[in-house]
Design a protein around this motif. Sequence first.
Motif, PDB file in Angstrom:
ATOM      1  N   SER A 117     -48.571 -15.090 -24.372  1.00 20.31           N
ATOM      2  CA  SER A 117     -48.925 -13.810 -24.972  1.00 20.31           C
ATOM      3  C   SER A 117     -49.465 -14.010 -26.387  1.00 20.31           C
ATOM      4  O   SER A 117     -50.489 -13.432 -26.772  1.00 20.31           O
ATOM      5  N   LYS A 118     -48.791 -14.862 -27.160  1.00 22.12           N
ATOM      6  CA  LYS A 118     -49.239 -15.135 -28.528  1.00 22.12           C
ATOM      7  C   LYS A 118     -50.583 -15.866 -28.540  1.00 22.12           C
ATOM      8  O   LYS A 118     -51.463 -15.560 -29.353  1.00 22.12           O
ATOM      9  N   GLU A 119     -50.745 -16.835 -27.632  1.00 25.96           N
ATOM     10  CA  GLU A 119     -51.999 -17.584 -27.569  1.00 25.96           C
ATOM     11  C   GLU A 119     -53.172 -16.670 -27.230  1.00 25.96           C
ATOM     12  O   GLU A 119     -54.258 -16.784 -27.820  1.00 25.96           O
ATOM     13  N   ASN A 120     -52.974 -15.767 -26.277  1.00 24.97           N
ATOM     14  CA  ASN A 120     -54.051 -14.856 -25.891  1.00 24.97           C
ATOM     15  C   ASN A 120     -54.358 -13.860 -26.999  1.00 24.97           C
ATOM     16  O   ASN A 120     -55.514 -13.481 -27.195  1.00 24.97           O
TER      17      ASN A 120
ATOM     18  N   ARG B  28     -54.082 -14.462 -30.246  1.00 25.16           N
ATOM     19  CA  ARG B  28     -54.860 -15.203 -31.243  1.00 25.16           C
ATOM     20  C   ARG B  28     -56.286 -15.453 -30.755  1.00 25.16           C
ATOM     21  O   ARG B  28     -57.243 -15.311 -31.530  1.00 25.16           O
ATOM     22  N   ALA B  29     -56.431 -15.807 -29.491  1.00 26.66           N
ATOM     23  CA  ALA B  29     -57.763 -16.075 -28.945  1.00 26.66           C
ATOM     24  C   ALA B  29     -58.630 -14.821 -28.960  1.00 26.66           C
ATOM     25  O   ALA B  29     -59.820 -14.865 -29.313  1.00 26.66           O
ATOM     26  N   PHE B  30     -58.033 -13.682 -28.603  1.00 27.64           N
ATOM     27  CA  PHE B  30     -58.793 -12.427 -28.590  1.00 27.64           C
ATOM     28  C   PHE B  30     -59.272 -12.066 -29.994  1.00 27.64           C
ATOM     29  O   PHE B  30     -60.440 -11.704 -30.197  1.00 27.64           O
ATOM     30  N   ARG B  31     -58.382 -12.198 -30.965  1.00 28.68           N
ATOM     31  CA  ARG B  31     -58.758 -11.870 -32.343  1.00 28.68           C
ATOM     32  C   ARG B  31     -59.855 -12.816 -32.839  1.00 28.68           C
ATOM     33  O   ARG B  31     -60.790 -12.384 -33.532  1.00 28.68           O
ATOM     34  N   ALA B  32     -59.746 -14.096 -32.485  1.00 32.75           N
ATOM     35  CA  ALA B  32     -60.758 -15.071 -32.916  1.00 32.75           C
ATOM     36  C   ALA B  32     -62.123 -14.738 -32.325  1.00 32.75           C
ATOM     37  O   ALA B  32     -63.144 -14.778 -33.036  1.00 32.75           O
ATOM     38  N   TRP B  33     -62.157 -14.402 -31.036  1.00 32.08           N
ATOM     39  CA  TRP B  33     -63.441 -14.076 -30.404  1.00 32.08           C
ATOM     40  C   TRP B  33     -64.027 -12.781 -30.964  1.00 32.08           C
ATOM     41  O   TRP B  33     -65.257 -12.652 -31.054  1.00 32.08           O
ATOM     42  N   VAL B  34     -63.173 -11.829 -31.327  1.00 27.70           N
ATOM     43  CA  VAL B  34     -63.671 -10.586 -31.947  1.00 27.70           C
ATOM     44  C   VAL B  34     -64.347 -10.908 -33.274  1.00 27.70           C
ATOM     45  O   VAL B  34     -65.444 -10.398 -33.573  1.00 27.70           O
ATOM     46  N   VAL B  35     -63.712 -11.767 -34.072  1.00 27.47           N
ATOM     47  CA  VAL B  35     -64.291 -12.154 -35.358  1.00 27.47           C
ATOM     48  C   VAL B  35     -65.624 -12.873 -35.149  1.00 27.47           C
ATOM     49  O   VAL B  35     -66.613 -12.592 -35.842  1.00 27.47           O
ATOM     50  N   VAL B  36     -65.662 -13.796 -34.189  1.00 26.42           N
ATOM     51  CA  VAL B  36     -66.898 -14.535 -33.913  1.00 26.42           C
ATOM     52  C   VAL B  36     -68.000 -13.590 -33.449  1.00 26.42           C
ATOM     53  O   VAL B  36     -69.162 -13.707 -33.878  1.00 26.42           O
ATOM     54  N   THR B  37     -67.656 -12.641 -32.597  1.00 25.40           N
ATOM     55  CA  THR B  37     -68.645 -11.683 -32.090  1.00 25.40           C
ATOM     56  C   THR B  37     -69.240 -10.859 -33.230  1.00 25.40           C
ATOM     57  O   THR B  37     -70.464 -10.674 -33.313  1.00 25.40           O
ATOM     58  N   ILE B  38     -68.380 -10.358 -34.109  1.00 28.22           N
ATOM     59  CA  ILE B  38     -68.864  -9.563 -35.247  1.00 28.22           C
ATOM     60  C   ILE B  38     -69.760 -10.415 -36.138  1.00 28.22           C
ATOM     61  O   ILE B  38     -70.808  -9.953 -36.617  1.00 28.22           O
ATOM     62  N   ALA B  39     -69.360 -11.672 -36.353  1.00 27.72           N
ATOM     63  CA  ALA B  39     -70.157 -12.568 -37.192  1.00 27.72           C
ATOM     64  C   ALA B  39     -71.539 -12.800 -36.593  1.00 27.72           C
ATOM     65  O   ALA B  39     -72.553 -12.780 -37.315  1.00 27.72           O
TER      66      ALA B  39
ATOM     67  N   LEU C 259     -54.098  -9.870 -20.817  1.00 32.22           N
ATOM     68  CA  LEU C 259     -53.033 -10.844 -20.575  1.00 32.22           C
ATOM     69  C   LEU C 259     -51.987 -10.817 -21.688  1.00 32.22           C
ATOM     70  O   LEU C 259     -50.804 -11.056 -21.432  1.00 32.22           O
ATOM     71  N   THR C 260     -52.415 -10.523 -22.901  1.00 29.41           N
ATOM     72  CA  THR C 260     -51.451 -10.406 -24.007  1.00 29.41           C
ATOM     73  C   THR C 260     -50.403  -9.356 -23.691  1.00 29.41           C
ATOM     74  O   THR C 260     -49.195  -9.596 -23.822  1.00 29.41           O
ATOM     75  N   ALA C 261     -50.858  -8.186 -23.259  1.00 29.74           N
ATOM     76  CA  ALA C 261     -49.938  -7.092 -22.939  1.00 29.74           C
ATOM     77  C   ALA C 261     -49.087  -7.419 -21.716  1.00 29.74           C
ATOM     78  O   ALA C 261     -47.872  -7.193 -21.700  1.00 29.74           O
ATOM     79  N   SER C 262     -49.727  -7.971 -20.684  1.00 25.44           N
ATOM     80  CA  SER C 262     -49.019  -8.280 -19.438  1.00 25.44           C
ATOM     81  C   SER C 262     -47.956  -9.343 -19.654  1.00 25.44           C
ATOM     82  O   SER C 262     -46.805  -9.198 -19.214  1.00 25.44           O
ATOM     83  N   TYR C 263     -48.319 -10.437 -20.341  1.00 24.09           N
ATOM     84  CA  TYR C 263     -47.362 -11.514 -20.580  1.00 24.09           C
ATOM     85  C   TYR C 263     -46.233 -11.059 -21.491  1.00 24.09           C
ATOM     86  O   TYR C 263     -45.070 -11.453 -21.309  1.00 24.09           O
ATOM     87  N   ASN C 264     -46.540 -10.249 -22.484  1.00 24.51           N
ATOM     88  CA  ASN C 264     -45.516  -9.752 -23.397  1.00 24.51           C
ATOM     89  C   ASN C 264     -44.514  -8.874 -22.659  1.00 24.51           C
ATOM     90  O   ASN C 264     -43.299  -8.970 -22.874  1.00 24.51           O
ATOM     91  N   LEU C 265     -45.032  -8.012 -21.768  1.00 24.34           N
ATOM     92  CA  LEU C 265     -44.159  -7.141 -20.984  1.00 24.34           C
ATOM     93  C   LEU C 265     -43.249  -7.958 -20.076  1.00 24.34           C
ATOM     94  O   LEU C 265     -42.044  -7.686 -19.974  1.00 24.34           O
ATOM     95  N   THR C 266     -43.818  -8.978 -19.424  1.00 22.31           N
ATOM     96  CA  THR C 266     -43.021  -9.813 -18.530  1.00 22.31           C
ATOM     97  C   THR C 266     -41.956 -10.584 -19.292  1.00 22.31           C
ATOM     98  O   THR C 266     -40.824 -10.736 -18.819  1.00 22.31           O
TER      99      THR C 266
END
Length: 290
Positions: free
Chosen positions: A177-180, A182-193, A238-245
């Motif tokens: 959950s934590k890895e996903n 971080r990955a989502f936030r990183a890709w959002v930053v890259v996309t905006i850049a 997956l962040t939400a799903s894994y965190n819930l599980t």
Amino acid sequence: MNVGLEFPALYISADEASASAQRAFLWTIRVEYFLLFSVSALSSTRDMSGLNPLALTLLLVFLAGLFVLKVYRKLDQDWYRSRALAESVKTSTWRFVMRAHPFQDAASVEQPRAEFRDLLRDILRANQHLSRNLYHSDADQVTASMMDIRGLTLSERKDYYVRNRIDEQRHWYSRKSKENRRAFRAWVVVTIAVYIVAAISINAEQLGLGYAMLAFDPLIVVVTSIIGWIQIKRHSELTASYNLTAHEIGIIRSNADYVKSEDDFSDFVNEAELAFSREHTQWVARRDAS
């Protein structure tokens, strides 16, 4: 008890098939995105480089062939379904070694052992379409460690299950959950850049940057590819799903304190395994729906 659980040969084979199909599918996507970027970059600079249009045509033909291969081989479905097969065998194995329903004690241990082999046979028959992807394994279907763990006392089995199944899975889901996230936030930053760079590129002439405007089309391909990659990886979902599980497993773990008998333990194990199975079933369903 520090015995390591060795899983059946069918699990090992399905696990390897899933990992292989995942690698092949993701590399196909990467190659496809790289070639799309290459076509865009070469097309943008064609007037400057004097590139023969035949080279671009061949790249497009290769891309078309790659697309057909991806559709025909259905590597993504092989990945999801092989993973589901592996997890089905895994959860059945844990039920067997913990003597949980439907593998409780009998007059002879050969009875639940035979029932487990029959279950593996039924699972394999239900997944015959995956037979071409399964690898041969020299491991047994009922391993020695499985029988050793099954022979432990109730208290020993409960401790072993909590430590090696409940806690391990809780840690895995929490970490993923934590890895996903971080990955989502990183890709959002890259996309905006990339969007910002593309905006600069489209206004390059007014900014006196000359040929920088040629980068606009390739940058748009990069953005499109990133968005496609995010959708494939589904980091946010997956962040939400894994965190819930992970939280659900934590709640289930607390019930271990109330296990006093074999029947209690059987219910406890089945509740936990149903939670694990439900998450994987929903994961495959979401993947198939996409």
